[in-house]
Design a protein around this motif. Structure first.
Motif, PDB file in Angstrom:
ATOM      1  N   GLY A  48       0.816  -1.206   0.000  1.00  0.00           N
ATOM      2  CA  GLY A  48       0.000   0.000   0.000  1.00  0.00           C
ATOM      3  C   GLY A  48       0.848   1.253   0.000  1.00  0.00           C
ATOM      4  N   ILE A  49       0.179   2.357  -0.226  1.00  0.00           N
ATOM      5  CA  ILE A  49       0.816   3.670  -0.200  1.00  0.00           C
ATOM      6  C   ILE A  49       0.647   4.221   1.207  1.00  0.00           C
ATOM      7  CG2 ILE A  49       0.722   6.004  -1.137  1.00  0.00           C
ATOM      8  CD1 ILE A  49      -0.381   4.738  -3.738  1.00  0.00           C
ATOM      9  N   LYS A  50       1.736   4.705   1.791  1.00  0.00           N
ATOM     10  CA  LYS A  50       1.714   5.218   3.165  1.00  0.00           C
ATOM     11  C   LYS A  50       0.745   6.396   3.287  1.00  0.00           C
ATOM     12  CE  LYS A  50       6.436   3.871   4.199  1.00  0.00           C
ATOM     13  NZ  LYS A  50       7.794   4.304   4.509  1.00  0.00           N
ATOM     14  N   PRO A  51       0.203   6.601   4.504  1.00  0.00           N
ATOM     15  CA  PRO A  51      -0.696   7.742   4.718  1.00  0.00           C
ATOM     16  C   PRO A  51      -0.020   9.052   4.327  1.00  0.00           C
ATOM     17  CG  PRO A  51      -0.720   6.300   6.626  1.00  0.00           C
ATOM     18  CD  PRO A  51       0.380   5.805   5.724  1.00  0.00           C
ATOM     19  N   ARG A  57      -4.124  19.918  -3.837  1.00  0.00           N
ATOM     20  CA  ARG A  57      -4.755  19.116  -4.895  1.00  0.00           C
ATOM     21  C   ARG A  57      -5.758  18.132  -4.311  1.00  0.00           C
ATOM     22  NH1 ARG A  57       0.726  16.348  -5.982  1.00  0.00           N
ATOM     23  NH2 ARG A  57       0.624  14.393  -4.842  1.00  0.00           N
ATOM     24  N   HIS A  58      -6.726  17.807  -5.148  1.00  0.00           N
ATOM     25  CA  HIS A  58      -7.741  16.811  -4.852  1.00  0.00           C
ATOM     26  C   HIS A  58      -7.418  15.598  -5.725  1.00  0.00           C
ATOM     27  CE1 HIS A  58     -10.125  20.174  -3.230  1.00  0.00           C
ATOM     28  NE2 HIS A  58      -9.713  20.825  -4.305  1.00  0.00           N
ATOM     29  N   GLU A  59      -7.898  14.421  -5.320  1.00  0.00           N
ATOM     30  CA  GLU A  59      -7.666  13.220  -6.122  1.00  0.00           C
ATOM     31  C   GLU A  59      -8.966  12.430  -6.274  1.00  0.00           C
ATOM     32  OE1 GLU A  59      -3.018  12.416  -4.913  1.00  0.00           O
ATOM     33  OE2 GLU A  59      -4.553  11.278  -3.856  1.00  0.00           O
ATOM     34  N   HIS A  60      -9.126  11.871  -7.463  1.00  0.00           N
ATOM     35  CA  HIS A  60     -10.218  10.944  -7.746  1.00  0.00           C
ATOM     36  C   HIS A  60      -9.560   9.620  -8.103  1.00  0.00           C
ATOM     37  CE1 HIS A  60     -13.473  13.982  -8.166  1.00  0.00           C
ATOM     38  NE2 HIS A  60     -12.458  14.759  -8.510  1.00  0.00           N
ATOM     39  N   TRP A  61     -10.010   8.537  -7.497  1.00  0.00           N
ATOM     40  CA  TRP A  61      -9.462   7.212  -7.785  1.00  0.00           C
ATOM     41  C   TRP A  61     -10.553   6.327  -8.355  1.00  0.00           C
ATOM     42  CZ3 TRP A  61      -7.100   6.559  -2.237  1.00  0.00           C
ATOM     43  CH2 TRP A  61      -5.965   7.365  -2.115  1.00  0.00           C
ATOM     44  N   VAL A  62     -10.276   5.679  -9.482  1.00  0.00           N
ATOM     45  CA  VAL A  62     -11.185   4.718 -10.104  1.00  0.00           C
ATOM     46  C   VAL A  62     -10.471   3.375 -10.139  1.00  0.00           C
ATOM     47  CG1 VAL A  62     -12.504   4.104 -12.165  1.00  0.00           C
ATOM     48  CG2 VAL A  62     -12.200   6.529 -11.560  1.00  0.00           C
ATOM     49  N   VAL A  63     -11.088   2.358  -9.536  1.00  0.00           N
ATOM     50  CA  VAL A  63     -10.489   1.024  -9.519  1.00  0.00           C
ATOM     51  C   VAL A  63     -10.758   0.353 -10.860  1.00  0.00           C
ATOM     52  CG1 VAL A  63     -10.484  -1.246  -8.409  1.00  0.00           C
ATOM     53  CG2 VAL A  63     -10.726   0.832  -7.017  1.00  0.00           C
ATOM     54  N   ALA A  89      -8.621  17.795  -0.887  1.00  0.00           N
ATOM     55  CA  ALA A  89      -7.354  18.376  -0.441  1.00  0.00           C
ATOM     56  C   ALA A  89      -7.382  18.480   1.088  1.00  0.00           C
ATOM     57  CB  ALA A  89      -7.163  19.753  -1.060  1.00  0.00           C
ATOM     58  N   ALA A  90      -6.198  18.440   1.687  1.00  0.00           N
ATOM     59  CA  ALA A  90      -6.021  18.592   3.135  1.00  0.00           C
ATOM     60  C   ALA A  90      -6.681  17.463   3.934  1.00  0.00           C
ATOM     61  CB  ALA A  90      -6.521  19.960   3.605  1.00  0.00           C
ATOM     62  N   THR A  91      -6.772  16.262   3.334  1.00  0.00           N
ATOM     63  CA  THR A  91      -7.346  15.109   4.011  1.00  0.00           C
ATOM     64  C   THR A  91      -6.318  13.981   4.043  1.00  0.00           C
ATOM     65  OG1 THR A  91      -9.544  15.696   3.182  1.00  0.00           O
ATOM     66  CG2 THR A  91      -9.264  13.464   4.018  1.00  0.00           C
ATOM     67  N   LEU A  92      -6.031  13.460   5.224  1.00  0.00           N
ATOM     68  CA  LEU A  92      -5.107  12.339   5.353  1.00  0.00           C
ATOM     69  C   LEU A  92      -5.732  11.120   4.667  1.00  0.00           C
ATOM     70  CD1 LEU A  92      -2.404  11.494   6.668  1.00  0.00           C
ATOM     71  CD2 LEU A  92      -3.742  10.706   8.628  1.00  0.00           C
ATOM     72  N   HIS A  93      -4.948  10.437   3.824  1.00  0.00           N
ATOM     73  CA  HIS A  93      -5.483   9.306   3.067  1.00  0.00           C
ATOM     74  C   HIS A  93      -4.397   8.285   2.766  1.00  0.00           C
ATOM     75  CE1 HIS A  93      -3.916  12.129   0.087  1.00  0.00           C
ATOM     76  NE2 HIS A  93      -3.732  11.083  -0.713  1.00  0.00           N
ATOM     77  N   LYS A  94      -4.853   7.066   2.477  1.00  0.00           N
ATOM     78  CA  LYS A  94      -3.946   6.009   2.027  1.00  0.00           C
ATOM     79  C   LYS A  94      -4.770   4.989   1.261  1.00  0.00           C
ATOM     80  CE  LYS A  94      -4.152   3.060   6.148  1.00  0.00           C
ATOM     81  NZ  LYS A  94      -3.370   2.350   7.154  1.00  0.00           N
ATOM     82  N   VAL A  95      -4.071   4.173   0.471  1.00  0.00           N
ATOM     83  CA  VAL A  95      -4.724   3.094  -0.258  1.00  0.00           C
ATOM     84  C   VAL A  95      -3.857   1.855  -0.126  1.00  0.00           C
ATOM     85  CG1 VAL A  95      -3.707   3.754  -2.477  1.00  0.00           C
ATOM     86  CG2 VAL A  95      -5.776   2.366  -2.442  1.00  0.00           C
ATOM     87  N   GLU A 116       5.540  17.526  -6.055  1.00  0.00           N
ATOM     88  CA  GLU A 116       5.770  16.452  -5.085  1.00  0.00           C
ATOM     89  C   GLU A 116       6.098  16.978  -3.691  1.00  0.00           C
ATOM     90  OE1 GLU A 116       5.269  13.014  -5.671  1.00  0.00           O
ATOM     91  OE2 GLU A 116       4.308  13.986  -7.371  1.00  0.00           O
ATOM     92  N   ASP A 117       6.537  18.246  -3.591  1.00  0.00           N
ATOM     93  CA  ASP A 117       6.835  18.817  -2.282  1.00  0.00           C
ATOM     94  C   ASP A 117       5.568  19.229  -1.518  1.00  0.00           C
ATOM     95  OD1 ASP A 117       6.376  20.888  -4.082  1.00  0.00           O
ATOM     96  OD2 ASP A 117       7.882  22.204  -3.196  1.00  0.00           O
ATOM     97  N   ASP A 118       4.396  18.971  -2.101  1.00  0.00           N
ATOM     98  CA  ASP A 118       3.121  19.197  -1.420  1.00  0.00           C
ATOM     99  C   ASP A 118       2.630  17.924  -0.731  1.00  0.00           C
ATOM    100  OD1 ASP A 118       0.797  20.621  -0.610  1.00  0.00           O
ATOM    101  OD2 ASP A 118      -0.310  19.806  -2.299  1.00  0.00           O
ATOM    102  N   ILE A 119       3.466  16.895  -0.697  1.00  0.00           N
ATOM    103  CA  ILE A 119       3.108  15.639  -0.022  1.00  0.00           C
ATOM    104  C   ILE A 119       3.702  15.646   1.376  1.00  0.00           C
ATOM    105  CG2 ILE A 119       3.314  13.131  -0.012  1.00  0.00           C
ATOM    106  CD1 ILE A 119       3.538  13.237  -3.057  1.00  0.00           C
ATOM    107  N   GLU A 120       2.837  15.445   2.359  1.00  0.00           N
ATOM    108  CA  GLU A 120       3.276  15.336   3.745  1.00  0.00           C
ATOM    109  C   GLU A 120       2.908  13.928   4.217  1.00  0.00           C
ATOM    110  OE1 GLU A 120       1.590  17.204   7.771  1.00  0.00           O
ATOM    111  OE2 GLU A 120       2.337  18.692   6.347  1.00  0.00           O
TER     112      GLU A 120
END
Length: 124
Positions: A48-51, A57-63, A89-95, A116-120
């Motif tokens: 998985g991708i770490k939190p 930015r906002h993200e939309h994910w389609v499986v 945006a501004a929401t902690l997330h992981k997959v 990429e420097d907007d990733i925390e």
């Protein structure tokens, strides 16, 4: 060379800089514009991708295939093929890929800044 051709070459270079192998799988940028990026994300079984959190930015994910275990804020959901979710945006997330076959997601990022420097990553 025309300005349009120069812009296309610049976009191709930007796409390659975000594509590549990761410890959890692979990312391939399909298309990128000034305020958006479309990527094919493949996550290995039981990886998985770490939190992380993005502020611009906002993200939309389609499986596309496999099963995605998505945590967005305090909500945790399972998504199957042809299902999708939105990460504000501004929401902690992981997959994560809890399954035994590769998870393939189309990720659409949209925002004023896609660097990429907007990733925390709070866990690091």
């Amino acid at each position: 060379m025309s300005q349009h051709e120069n812009e296309m070459k610049s976009n191709i270079k930007k796409c390659f800089s975000h594509s590549g192998e990761r410890y959890w799988g692979h990312v391939e940028v399909i298309e990128e514009g000034e305020n958006y990026r479309i990527s094919r994300v493949e996550i290995k079984p039981r990886h998985g991708i770490k939190p992380q959190i993005h502020y611009h930015r906002h993200e939309h994910w389609v499986v596309v295939s496999g099963v995605a275990k998505v945590t967005c804020g305090v909500e945790e959901i399972l998504l199957n093929s042809n299902q999708s979710t939105y990460v504000p945006a501004a929401t902690l997330h992981k997959v994560e890929n809890p399954g035994s076959i590769p998870l393939v997601i189309l990720e659409i990022q949209n925002g004023e800044y896609l660097g990429e420097d907007d990733i925390e990553r709070p866990e690091e």
